[in-house]
Design an enzyme around this catalytic site. Structure first.
Site, PDB file in Angstrom:
ATOM      1  N   ASP A   9     -19.310 -24.105  30.708  1.00 27.83           N
ATOM      2  CA  ASP A   9     -20.423 -23.456  29.891  1.00 27.83           C
ATOM      3  C   ASP A   9     -20.364 -23.757  28.409  1.00 27.83           C
ATOM      4  OD1 ASP A   9     -22.297 -21.275  29.541  1.00 27.83           O
ATOM      5  OD2 ASP A   9     -20.769 -20.034  28.848  1.00 27.83           O
ATOM      6  N   ASP A  11     -22.369 -21.957  25.598  1.00 25.26           N
ATOM      7  CA  ASP A  11     -22.207 -20.507  24.509  1.00 25.26           C
ATOM      8  C   ASP A  11     -21.379 -19.555  24.757  1.00 25.26           C
ATOM      9  OD1 ASP A  11     -24.448 -21.898  23.423  1.00 25.26           O
ATOM     10  OD2 ASP A  11     -25.735 -20.063  23.867  1.00 25.26           O
ATOM     11  N   ASP A 213     -17.669 -17.818  30.403  1.00 27.84           N
ATOM     12  CA  ASP A 213     -17.776 -16.413  29.815  1.00 27.84           C
ATOM     13  C   ASP A 213     -18.413 -15.356  30.558  1.00 27.84           C
ATOM     14  OD1 ASP A 213     -19.922 -17.558  28.195  1.00 27.84           O
ATOM     15  OD2 ASP A 213     -19.381 -15.846  26.956  1.00 27.84           O
TER      16      ASP A 213
HETATM   17 MG   LIG Z   1     -21.922 -18.302  27.945  1.00 24.81          MG
END
Ligand SMILES: [Mg+2]
Length: 274
Positions: A9, A11, A213
């Site tokens: 991922d 961000d 995240d």
């Molecule tokens: Mg993310």
């Protein structure tokens, strides 16, 4: 060394949640390149949003856009295999309907609700409701596989639309500010296909590592052999099931770098003859 494929991922994972900095991860990205380990970007971002970011990252591997909607293969990457359409010089394997198809399907439904889609907004209008800079707003409007809606109708109406969208083979995802109409895909959808493309290149066993995240990373993390949840400064780690799931101590790219290093160290120790 056993072959490794990394899915990441952006961000809050490879990029710092606030500053978008990836400095702490750079030495490990360079190590992956030296070892010939492909690292696949797997993001909710669009093709247009990734263009300059991939340049800054020095990223030459395949990348997955708009939450699993499509995989783009840079020129020369994963040769052979099935014939694929080309888009701006990259081969693309799509897993979701393209936006014009999606818009055709939802147009008759949306007329029944109080909402405005990105396709009905210009740059200035999007800026007015998001506060984005003009260039960012222009890029945000360039979507290939999803239609964000500014929702002004009731919660009940949204549930109603969600059922109607599902009935025409699409899905509805709630974001922070917008509701997204998209294909029935998630970040794990393209992984078996992409894994098979790498498996074609060599008979050595392939192991997958995924790092993320957020809630929209869970499917990707659960589809990988090893999952790393990167600690976020803003939200609790998502619940992830799996045999090998770890949570980083450090935030964002620093946590990312330590976790990937640890996996590389372990794989290299396991294969001292390589
Ligand atoms: Mg993310």
């Amino acid at each position: 060394m056993q072959r490794l494929l990394v899915y990441t991922d952006l961000d809050g994972t490879l990029l710092d949640h606030h500053s978008y900095d990836f400095g702490p991860a750079l030495p490990v990205l360079e190590r992956l390149e030296r070892l010939g380990v492909p690292w696949i970007i797997n993001t909710s971002k669009t093709f247009a949003e990734l263009r300059s970011l991939r340049q800054r990252l020095g990223h030459g591997h395949p990348f997955i856009v708009e939450n699993g909607a499509a995989v783009y293969l840079p020129a020369g990457c994963l040769p052979g295999g099935e014939e694929l359409p080309e888009e701006q010089g990259l081969r693309v394997r799509r897993f979701a309907p393209e936006r014009r198809t999606l818009l055709e399907r939802i147009a008759p439904l949306l007329a029944d609700y109080e909402c405005t889609g990105f396709s009905q907004m210009n740059v200035a209008e999007l800026q007015a409701c998001t506060g984005l800079a003009a260039e960012d707003a222009r890029r945000a409007l360039q979507r290939n596989y999803s239609e964000p809606l500014l929702w002004r109708d009731s919660e009940l109406a949204l549930e109603h639309l969600s059922a109607r969208v599902a009935a025409c083979g699409l899905s509805l995802l709630r974001g922070g500010r917008f509701v997204h109409v998209m294909g029935q895909v998630d970040k794990a959808t393209p992984m078996p296909w992409l894994g098979a493309q790498y498996a074609r290149q060599s008979t050595a066993p392939l192991q997958t590592l995924a790092l993320g995240d957020g809630q929209n990373d869970v499917a990707m993390l659960e589809a990988a052999d090893r999952a790393v949840i990167v600690r976020s400064p803003t939200h609790a780690p998502p619940a992830v099931r799996g045999r090998s799931v770890t949570l980083t101590d450090a935030l964002g790219p620093a946590g990312w770098a330590r976790a990937v290093s640890a996996v590389l160290d372990q794989l290299i120790t396991e294969a001292p003859d390589d």
